[in-house]
Design a protein around this motif. Structure first.
Motif, PDB file in Angstrom:
ATOM      1  N   CYS A  34       0.870  -1.174   0.000  1.00 44.06           N
ATOM      2  CA  CYS A  34       0.000   0.000   0.000  1.00 44.06           C
ATOM      3  C   CYS A  34       0.906   1.223   0.000  1.00 44.06           C
ATOM      4  CB  CYS A  34      -0.885   0.025   1.248  1.00 44.06           C
ATOM      5  SG  CYS A  34      -1.798  -1.485   1.492  1.00 44.06           S
ATOM      6  N   ASP A  35       1.268   1.656  -1.184  1.00 43.23           N
ATOM      7  CA  ASP A  35       2.185   2.803  -1.295  1.00 43.23           C
ATOM      8  C   ASP A  35       1.527   4.042  -0.673  1.00 43.23           C
ATOM      9  OD1 ASP A  35       4.429   4.149  -1.996  1.00 43.23           O
ATOM     10  OD2 ASP A  35       3.936   4.342  -4.118  1.00 43.23           O
ATOM     11  N   GLU A  36       2.333   4.863  -0.029  1.00 47.25           N
ATOM     12  CA  GLU A  36       1.871   6.107   0.616  1.00 47.25           C
ATOM     13  C   GLU A  36       0.861   5.861   1.725  1.00 47.25           C
ATOM     14  OE1 GLU A  36       0.489   8.790  -2.445  1.00 47.25           O
ATOM     15  OE2 GLU A  36       2.219   8.324  -3.716  1.00 47.25           O
ATOM     16  N   LEU A  37       0.842   4.675   2.303  1.00 42.90           N
ATOM     17  CA  LEU A  37      -0.102   4.404   3.397  1.00 42.90           C
ATOM     18  C   LEU A  37       0.214   5.346   4.557  1.00 42.90           C
ATOM     19  CD1 LEU A  37      -2.384   2.246   3.927  1.00 42.90           C
ATOM     20  CD2 LEU A  37      -0.709   1.077   5.378  1.00 42.90           C
ATOM     21  N   PRO A  38      -0.800   6.079   5.073  1.00 41.88           N
ATOM     22  CA  PRO A  38      -0.485   7.055   6.119  1.00 41.88           C
ATOM     23  C   PRO A  38      -0.282   6.438   7.506  1.00 41.88           C
ATOM     24  CG  PRO A  38      -2.763   7.300   5.342  1.00 41.88           C
ATOM     25  CD  PRO A  38      -2.161   6.191   4.563  1.00 41.88           C
ATOM     26  N   ILE A  39      -0.547   5.143   7.672  1.00 46.49           N
ATOM     27  CA  ILE A  39      -0.271   4.496   8.973  1.00 46.49           C
ATOM     28  C   ILE A  39       0.730   3.369   8.732  1.00 46.49           C
ATOM     29  CG2 ILE A  39      -2.543   5.021   9.964  1.00 46.49           C
ATOM     30  CD1 ILE A  39      -3.329   2.080   9.299  1.00 46.49           C
ATOM     31  N   THR A  40       1.360   2.895   9.832  1.00 51.24           N
ATOM     32  CA  THR A  40       2.283   1.772   9.651  1.00 51.24           C
ATOM     33  C   THR A  40       1.451   0.494   9.483  1.00 51.24           C
ATOM     34  OG1 THR A  40       2.364   1.228  11.990  1.00 51.24           O
ATOM     35  CG2 THR A  40       4.000   2.822  11.180  1.00 51.24           C
ATOM     36  N   THR A  41       2.081  -0.544   8.953  1.00 46.11           N
ATOM     37  CA  THR A  41       1.314  -1.789   8.810  1.00 46.11           C
ATOM     38  C   THR A  41       1.172  -2.497  10.157  1.00 46.11           C
ATOM     39  OG1 THR A  41       3.308  -2.874   7.999  1.00 46.11           O
ATOM     40  CG2 THR A  41       1.689  -2.185   6.361  1.00 46.11           C
ATOM     41  N   LYS A  42       1.979  -2.127  11.158  1.00 44.72           N
ATOM     42  CA  LYS A  42       1.750  -2.667  12.517  1.00 44.72           C
ATOM     43  C   LYS A  42       0.403  -2.142  13.019  1.00 44.72           C
ATOM     44  CE  LYS A  42       6.225  -3.899  14.402  1.00 44.72           C
ATOM     45  NZ  LYS A  42       7.445  -3.413  15.018  1.00 44.72           N
ATOM     46  N   GLU A  43       0.112  -0.856  12.733  1.00 51.48           N
ATOM     47  CA  GLU A  43      -1.178  -0.266  13.120  1.00 51.48           C
ATOM     48  C   GLU A  43      -2.316  -0.931  12.324  1.00 51.48           C
ATOM     49  OE1 GLU A  43      -2.281   1.706  15.386  1.00 51.48           O
ATOM     50  OE2 GLU A  43      -4.280   2.117  14.541  1.00 51.48           O
ATOM     51  N   LEU A  44      -2.078  -1.138  11.048  1.00 51.67           N
ATOM     52  CA  LEU A  44      -3.086  -1.801  10.206  1.00 51.67           C
ATOM     53  C   LEU A  44      -3.362  -3.210  10.738  1.00 51.67           C
ATOM     54  CD1 LEU A  44      -4.847  -1.713   7.617  1.00 51.67           C
ATOM     55  CD2 LEU A  44      -2.863  -2.542   6.343  1.00 51.67           C
ATOM     56  N   TYR A  45      -2.310  -3.891  11.120  1.00 52.85           N
ATOM     57  CA  TYR A  45      -2.431  -5.248  11.697  1.00 52.85           C
ATOM     58  C   TYR A  45      -3.333  -5.227  12.929  1.00 52.85           C
ATOM     59  CZ  TYR A  45      -0.804  -9.027  14.813  1.00 52.85           C
ATOM     60  OH  TYR A  45      -0.735 -10.076  15.695  1.00 52.85           O
ATOM     61  N   GLN A  46      -3.115  -4.233  13.822  1.00 47.13           N
ATOM     62  CA  GLN A  46      -3.922  -4.139  15.046  1.00 47.13           C
ATOM     63  C   GLN A  46      -5.385  -3.891  14.703  1.00 47.13           C
ATOM     64  OE1 GLN A  46      -3.075  -5.045  17.874  1.00 47.13           O
ATOM     65  NE2 GLN A  46      -0.837  -5.001  17.834  1.00 47.13           N
ATOM     66  N   ARG A  47      -5.624  -2.982  13.732  1.00 44.65           N
ATOM     67  CA  ARG A  47      -7.005  -2.674  13.348  1.00 44.65           C
ATOM     68  C   ARG A  47      -7.691  -3.909  12.759  1.00 44.65           C
ATOM     69  NH1 ARG A  47      -6.565   3.309  10.416  1.00 44.65           N
ATOM     70  NH2 ARG A  47      -5.573   4.355  12.180  1.00 44.65           N
ATOM     71  N   LEU A  48      -6.948  -4.677  11.976  1.00 45.31           N
ATOM     72  CA  LEU A  48      -7.526  -5.880  11.371  1.00 45.31           C
ATOM     73  C   LEU A  48      -7.781  -6.951  12.429  1.00 45.31           C
ATOM     74  CD1 LEU A  48      -5.410  -6.023   8.087  1.00 45.31           C
ATOM     75  CD2 LEU A  48      -7.885  -5.713   8.244  1.00 45.31           C
ATOM     76  N   LYS A  49      -6.872  -7.030  13.386  1.00 48.45           N
ATOM     77  CA  LYS A  49      -7.006  -8.037  14.440  1.00 48.45           C
ATOM     78  C   LYS A  49      -8.288  -7.779  15.251  1.00 48.45           C
ATOM     79  CE  LYS A  49      -4.167 -10.259  17.946  1.00 48.45           C
ATOM     80  NZ  LYS A  49      -2.871 -10.275  18.615  1.00 48.45           N
ATOM     81  N   VAL A  50      -8.552  -6.490  15.540  1.00 49.53           N
ATOM     82  CA  VAL A  50      -9.776  -6.131  16.269  1.00 49.53           C
ATOM     83  C   VAL A  50     -11.003  -6.617  15.496  1.00 49.53           C
ATOM     84  CG1 VAL A  50     -11.194  -4.126  16.965  1.00 49.53           C
ATOM     85  CG2 VAL A  50      -8.731  -4.145  17.419  1.00 49.53           C
ATOM     86  N   ARG A  51     -10.908  -6.601  14.174  1.00 49.71           N
ATOM     87  CA  ARG A  51     -12.042  -7.036  13.355  1.00 49.71           C
ATOM     88  C   ARG A  51     -11.977  -8.534  13.020  1.00 49.71           C
ATOM     89  NH1 ARG A  51     -13.774  -3.162   8.715  1.00 49.71           N
ATOM     90  NH2 ARG A  51     -15.536  -4.589   8.903  1.00 49.71           N
ATOM     91  N   GLY A  52     -11.078  -9.262  13.682  1.00 53.48           N
ATOM     92  CA  GLY A  52     -11.043 -10.726  13.545  1.00 53.48           C
ATOM     93  C   GLY A  52     -10.295 -11.233  12.330  1.00 53.48           C
ATOM     94  N   VAL A  53      -9.455 -10.378  11.733  1.00 56.02           N
ATOM     95  CA  VAL A  53      -8.664 -10.839  10.580  1.00 56.02           C
ATOM     96  C   VAL A  53      -7.185 -10.779  10.943  1.00 56.02           C
ATOM     97  CG1 VAL A  53      -8.062 -10.423   8.162  1.00 56.02           C
ATOM     98  CG2 VAL A  53     -10.388  -9.986   8.948  1.00 56.02           C
ATOM     99  N   LEU A  54      -6.501 -11.900  10.795  1.00 61.27           N
ATOM    100  CA  LEU A  54      -5.073 -11.921  11.136  1.00 61.27           C
ATOM    101  C   LEU A  54      -4.232 -11.962   9.871  1.00 61.27           C
ATOM    102  CD1 LEU A  54      -5.376 -14.356  14.120  1.00 61.27           C
ATOM    103  CD2 LEU A  54      -4.540 -12.026  14.243  1.00 61.27           C
ATOM    104  N   ILE A  55      -3.331 -10.979   9.768  1.00 60.02           N
ATOM    105  CA  ILE A  55      -2.334 -10.948   8.689  1.00 60.02           C
ATOM    106  C   ILE A  55      -0.991 -10.717   9.389  1.00 60.02           C
ATOM    107  CG2 ILE A  55      -3.827 -10.133   6.832  1.00 60.02           C
ATOM    108  CD1 ILE A  55      -1.669  -7.596   8.467  1.00 60.02           C
ATOM    109  N   VAL A  56       0.097 -10.599   8.657  1.00 58.16           N
ATOM    110  CA  VAL A  56       1.370 -10.263   9.310  1.00 58.16           C
ATOM    111  C   VAL A  56       1.866  -8.927   8.773  1.00 58.16           C
ATOM    112  CG1 VAL A  56       3.703 -11.030   9.888  1.00 58.16           C
ATOM    113  CG2 VAL A  56       1.945 -12.714   9.439  1.00 58.16           C
ATOM    114  N   PRO A  57       2.141  -7.963   9.684  1.00 60.10           N
ATOM    115  CA  PRO A  57       2.674  -6.682   9.218  1.00 60.10           C
ATOM    116  C   PRO A  57       4.046  -6.870   8.588  1.00 60.10           C
ATOM    117  CG  PRO A  57       2.649  -6.781  11.632  1.00 60.10           C
ATOM    118  CD  PRO A  57       2.025  -8.061  11.138  1.00 60.10           C
ATOM    119  N   GLY A  58       4.299  -6.130   7.516  1.00 59.49           N
ATOM    120  CA  GLY A  58       5.509  -6.347   6.732  1.00 59.49           C
ATOM    121  C   GLY A  58       6.817  -5.973   7.411  1.00 59.49           C
ATOM    122  N   GLU A  59       6.748  -5.061   8.413  1.00 64.09           N
ATOM    123  CA  GLU A  59       7.978  -4.542   9.026  1.00 64.09           C
ATOM    124  C   GLU A  59       8.957  -5.650   9.445  1.00 64.09           C
ATOM    125  OE1 GLU A  59       5.053  -3.023   9.490  1.00 64.09           O
ATOM    126  OE2 GLU A  59       5.263  -1.114  10.547  1.00 64.09           O
TER     127      GLU A  59
END
Ligand code: PLP
Length: 416
Positions: free
Chosen positions: A345-370
C-alpha cells in the motif's frame, strides 16, 4: 530470574514467536479469519492420502517401528538413500546419501547453519549472513546466537501490468567482504511469493564461489516437492550450495522434518550438531516420506495435486483483492510461488503494525511487513507499507477477510 545472555536473546519476544502465538490463538478462536500464519492448507486429496497411508503403516507395523526407535544423528538411512537416488535421477545432481542430513523441521536447520557459518569466529572476527534481497523470511530474524547477524539490501522494483510488481536483487548494492560467512535466500520467497530468476541464482552462485562462502537456498516451497512454484525456473544445486527442504508444505508441518543437501563437510557438521542437540532427528516424517518415494507418489502428488491447488487459490485471492481494492497505490507482488500474497500500500499514512492491530480487532489476522526487512542497511519507507496474507483458507473465509482488509486499507487512505 536472571537469565544468561542466551536467555536474554532467546527467551524474550520475537516476531516469529508472535506469529506462532497468533496462529495458535486463531486456531482456538473459531471466528478468526487466519490469513496470518504459514500453516499449509488442508488439501482434501492430501489429507485422505495421509489417512490411508497411516492406516496401512499402522497395520503393517511400520508406524510403530518408526516411533519406537531412534534413528542415527543423520536421520533415517532408508529415506536418505531413496531421496539421494531420486534427486540424482531427476536432476542429474552428483549426490549420494553422504550429501543429505535431516533436521527437526528446516527451521532448526537454519539455526544450525547460520550459527555454523556466521557469528564469532576463531580469529575473533564476527561474520554475518547476507540476505541479498530484503524482505526475507521472518523465521531467520532471531536465529543468530549473536545480535545483528544479518545484513540485507533493498531490491529494485519493477512495476508490472494489472497492479502487480516484482522485486529483483540489486547486485550493484551487495557488498561481500571478509565479514560475510554465507549468502541465503528463500526461493520461492516467504513473504513475497517472489522467485529468484535462474540468472539471479547463477550470479549469487558466482559471487559465493568467488568469495569461498556457501550459498544457502531455502527451498521450503520449491521443486521437486512440494512444488508450490508457478514461475518457469530451474532448481539449482552444486557442491557449494546448501539446499534446504522440508516436508511441512507438503501438508506435514506437525512431523517437523527438514532436509539439508550439501557437501560432505557441511553434512558431517550438521549431523554432529544433531547428535548434541537432538540425539537424532524425528523418525516418523522420514518413514512417511520414504513410503511416498517408494510408491512414486512424492513428485506426482506435488505436481498434480499440491501445485494446482495453490495455483487456483492464488488466482482467486488476487481476483478478489483487485475487485475490492481499486486504489492505484495498492499493488500485489507477482505471485510466483509459496503460499502468501505480499500487498503493498504505497503512501499508506499508517504503519502496517497499526493496520495489523485494526484488522485483528475485526477478527482478521495478517502479518505486518515490518518484520521481514531483517538486517536492512538503510531505512526504507516501503518497509512500513506492506503486509503478508496467506491464501490457504477456504474461498469464503478468504473473501470475507479480503473485504475487511479492503475496508481498513480504504479507511487508512482516507482518514489516516
Ligand atoms: N523456510 C521458509 C521460507 C518458510 O516459510 C518456513 C516455514 O514457514 C520454513 C523455512 C520453516 O519450515 P519448517 O521448519 O516447518 O520446515
Amino acid at each position: 530470574m536472571e537469565f544468561s545472555g542466551f536467555g536474554d536473546k532467546f527467551a524474550g519476544d520475537s516476531g516469529i514467536t508472535q506469529l506462532m502465538h497468533d496462529l495458535n490463538d486463531g486456531l482456538t478462536n473459531p471466528d478468526a479469519i487466519m490469513l496470518g500464519g504459514g500453516n499449509p492448507a488442508q488439501i482434501p486429496t492430501m489429507v485422505d492420502y495421509f489417512n490411508q497411508l497411516l492406516i496401512e503403516m499402522a497395520t503393517s507395523g511400520e508406524l510403530t517401528a518408526s516411533i519406537t526407535n531412534y534413528d542415527g544423528p543423520q536421520g533415517k538411512d532408508r529415506f536418505i538413500n531413496a531421496l539421494a537416488t531420486l534427486l540424482k535421477h531427476h536432476y542429474g545432481w552428483d549426490i549420494s546419501s553422504k550429501n543429505i542430513t535431516l533436521t527437526n523441521g528446516s527451521q532448526s536447520a537454519f539455526f544450525n547453519l547460520f550459527n555454523l557459518l556466521a557469528g564469532k569466529c576463531r580469529n575473533g572476527a564476527s561474520k554475518k549472513i547476507l540476505l541479498p534481497l530484503s524482505p526475507e523470511y521472518i523465521g531467520y530474524a532471531d536465529a543468530g546466537l549473536e545480535q545483528n547477524m544479518f545484513v540485507s539490501y533493498q531490491p529494485t522494483i519493477s512495476l508490472l501490468d494489472n497492479g502487480l510488481f516484482k522485486y529483483h536483487i540489486d547486485f550493484s548494492k551487495l557488498v561481500i567482504d571478509d565479514s560475510i560467512g554465507a549468502i541465503c535466500a528463500s526461493r520461492p520467497t516467504n513473504p513475497t511469493g517472489n522467485v529468484l530468476t535462474d540468472d539471479e541464482v547463477k550470479q549469487l552462485d558466482t559471487l559465493a564461489q568467488a568469495h569461498n562462502i556457501p550459498l544457502i537456498i531455502d527451498n521450503a516451497y520449491g521443486m521437486p516437492f512440494p512444488d508450490i512454484i508457478f514461475a518457469d525456473v530451474t532448481p539449482f544445486w552444486n557442491s557449494n550450495t546448501i539446499l534446504c527442504m522440508s516436508l511441512s508444505k507438503l501438508g506435514l508441518p506437525g512431523i517437523r522434518c527438514g532436509i539439508v543437501i550439501a557437501n560432505e563437510e557441511i553434512i558431517t557438521a550438521l549431523t554432529n550438531i544433531n547428535g548434541i542437540i537432538n540425539l537424532a532427528p524425528g523418525s516418523l516424517g522420514p518413514a512417511i516420506a520414504d513410503k511416498l518415494i517408494a510408491r512414486n507418489d512424492l513428485l506426482r502428488l506435488s505436481h498434480d495435486v499440491i501445485r494446482p491447488f495453490y495455483q487456483r487459490k492464488v488466482q482467486y485471492a488476487v481476483s478478489r483483492l483487485q475487485h475490492y481494492i481499486t486504489d492505484p497505490r495498492f499493488r500485489i507482488h507477482k505471485p510466483e510461488g509459496a503460499i502468501f500474497l505480499w500487498l503493498w500500500c504505497d503512501e499508506l499514512p499508517i504503519t502496517t503494525k497499526e493496520l495489523y492491530q485494526r484488522l485483528k480487532v475485526r477478527g482478521v489476522l495478517i502479518v505486518p511487513g515490518e518484520y521481514f526487512f531483517i538486517g536492512l542497511q538503510q531505512p526504507w519507507q516501503h518497509s512500513q507499507q506492506c503486509i503478508r496474507m496467506n491464501y490457504v483458507q477456504s474461498d469464503e473465509q478468504m473473501e470475507r477477510g479480503i473485504k475487511i482488509i479492503a475496508e481498513e486499507i480504504t479507511r487508512a487512505y482516507t482518514m489516516g
